[in-house]
Design an enzyme around this catalytic site. Structure first.
Site, short mmCIF file in Angstrom:
data_model
loop_
_atom_site.label_atom_id
_atom_site.label_comp_id
_atom_site.label_asym_id
_atom_site.label_seq_id
_atom_site.Cartn_x
_atom_site.Cartn_y
_atom_site.Cartn_z
N GLY A 303 0.82 -1.21 0.00
CA GLY A 303 0.00 0.00 0.00
C GLY A 303 0.85 1.26 0.00
N GLY A 305 0.31 1.40 -3.35
CA GLY A 305 0.27 0.70 -4.62
C GLY A 305 1.11 1.26 -5.74
N ASP A 371 9.11 -2.28 1.07
CA ASP A 371 8.96 -0.83 1.24
C ASP A 371 8.39 -0.63 2.64
OD1 ASP A 371 8.75 1.88 0.90
OD2 ASP A 371 6.98 1.78 -0.38
N CYS A 424 11.33 5.38 3.13
CA CYS A 424 11.26 6.80 2.80
C CYS A 424 11.68 7.60 4.03
CB CYS A 424 9.85 7.18 2.35
SG CYS A 424 9.78 8.84 1.67
#
Length: 501
Positions: A303, A305, A371, A424
């Site tokens: 998510g 996506g 991620d 991130c």
């Protein structure tokens, strides 16, 4: 405090030296606007909703603008006003305290939001001072009453009388620690500024770059589009819109202005909105050679996506399939929407806990993307309120989760396959320390030099640190501060594939 005067109804009248009666009568009757204009009103409502319900501005503002019919330049003004005020909130609060001669805790929250909006117009936007003051005072009058509007008028006139450079010197003079001073001047929590400085040093960059990094976090980013391979062509996207080609990837196009949904392909899903750094680390994973391919790939934390859609587009061209796993049901729906244009049968979206997937599907996948959920400190320019919501105490639980997810990914990848660990966030507690700790627990994993894969996508001109990981930076690369480490599960014959192989 001095100047903290109230009228007979107990309403704030403003500091004496900021103007008192003179400040209230300096406006002409035409300047004494009684209501706020729609763009400023929308920005104020966004601030209130973000504070009251922990909402995200980028989810609140667009539907609000649509429902109120605010478009074009007015929509752009409202967006910059709301996002810029949220980003620079700490700076403006420090300025307001000096101008109002009182702590912000003693100012009613709705009035404080008005002052923040006015301060951003005066110190952070190209709004004429008279317009910034009169329009904000009119909004204050309609929302909080005459007494509050007089207070807002006096404080904003005081703020507008001093250039931003002088305000920065004044608020900086209240702190002795140089990192804390930069953090306040550039509106970051001090612990975030320290973490970013540590990450710069760990990447063998000069600690003096911290100020440039903080400035980059406060710059409104352009919209970056991704032309998903096999579904759209980047050059055609550029030719058919106002976008220009990205700097580092063959899939990126940058749109400085305009509505991205107006770009051909965005509505259909062949083109998406995705930071170029996010594109780069995803493309790098697809570049790493494996002894056999065309099989199964995994996006462990898929998510919302964007990376799953890009992986799916690449996989479709190579005859591979992607399992996109996501824990949260509402994010599963976002993933399904993101991959809608990928050829049917290529991407399977799964609801499940990524931490258990290594046990459920051991040694199954050729390529795995992790991620990992993180603090998001690498995307502060895109999420204006997020810097105020994170705390140092978040790092411990997140880094534990990141270790579990990376371990599960290494269990799920087959021998000879490769895992990309991505965050991130540049904070070392979420990046190099996670990778180091996981590698210490295993004897079947080698770390590759991620710079090779990244340069295979972006070219040799991309400035990178010492490796073997890759850390991108907003002030250097113009991307979010994405981190990438590439790990290969050692083949069953025991062959070592270390950094640089």
């Amino acid at each position: 405090m001095t100047g903290d005067r109230r009228d007979q109804r107990g309403r704030e009248r403003g500091p004496a030296r900021a103007g008192g009666r003179a400040a209230r009568t300096a406006q002409t009757p035409a300047e004494r606007r009684r209501t706020g204009d729609p763009a400023r009103t929308a920005a104020l409502d966004v601030l209130g909703e973000v504070a009251a319900s922990d909402a995200y501005a980028n989810l609140v503002l667009p539907p609000m603008l649509r429902s109120r019919g605010i478009r074009g330049r007015d929509a752009g003004f409202a967006t910059e006003l709301a996002y810029g005020t949220l980003r620079l909130q700490a700076r403006y609060d420090a300025v307001i305290e000096l101008a109002a001669q009182r702590p912000t805790e003693r100012i009613d929250p709705p009035v404080l939001d008005l002052l923040r909006l006015g301060a951003h117009q005066l110190l952070g936007m190209r709004v004429p001072a008279h317009a910034a003051v009169s329009e904000t005072v009119g909004l204050a009058r309609s929302r909080s009453g005459v007494g509050a509007s007089q207070f807002v008028n006096a404080v904003l006139r005081s703020i507008g009388a001093t250039p931003v450079e002088e305000w920065l010197e004044r608020i900086g003079a209240t702190l002795e620690d140089p990192v804390e001073r930069l953090a306040l001047q550039h509106s970051h929590p001090a612990w975030v500024a320290r973490g970013l400085r540590q990450a710069l040093v760990a990447d063998e960059r000069a600690p003096e770059e911290l100020e440039a990094l903080l400035e980059a976090d406060n710059a409104a980013p352009a919209v970056t589009l991704v032309a998903r391979p096999g579904l759209a062509d980047r050059d055609e996207v550029v030719a058919g819109s106002e976008a220009v080609a990205g700097r580092w990837t063959p899939t990126a196009a940058v749109l400085d202005r305009g509505d991205p949904t107006a770009v051909p392909g965005v509505t259909e899903g062949t083109v998406g909105v995705q930071d170029e750094g996010s594109q780069l680390v995803t493309l790098a994973l697809a570049q790493v050679p494996v002894d056999r391919d065309g099989g199964r790939w995994l996006d462990l934390c898929a998510g919302p996506g964007g990376k799953a859609a890009l992986l799916g587009a690449i996989a479709a061209g190579q005859g591979a399939t992607v399992l996109a796993n996501e824990l949260q049901p509402h994010r599963v729906r976002l993933v399904e929407r993101s991959v809608q244009a990928v050829p049917p049968g290529t991407v399977e979206v799964r609801l499940g806990d990524g931490r258990t997937l290594g046990e459920e599907l051991p040694a199954t996948f050729d390529r795995v993307l992790v991620d990992a959920p993180c603090t998001g400190l690498g995307a502060l320019r895109r999420r204006p309120e997020s810097r105020w919501r994170r705390q140092p105490s978040d790092l411990g639980p997140l880094s534990a989760l990141q270790r579990d997810l990376l371990g599960a990914a290494l269990d799920a990848v087959r021998p000879g396959g490769v895992v990309a660990y991505v965050t991130c966030s540049p904070h070392v507690a979420e990046t190099t320390l996670v990778v180091r700790d996981v590698l210490r627990r295993r004897t079947d994993v080698d770390q590759l030099d991620a710079r090779d894969a990244v340069r295979a996508v972006a070219g040799d001109d991309l400035p990178l640190g010492p490796g073997p990981h890759v850390q991108l930076w907003p002030h250097v690369h113009g991307t979010d501060a994405m981190f990438l480490a590439l790990l290969r599960r050692r083949p069953q014959d025991g062959t070592t594939t270390g950094a640089g192989d």
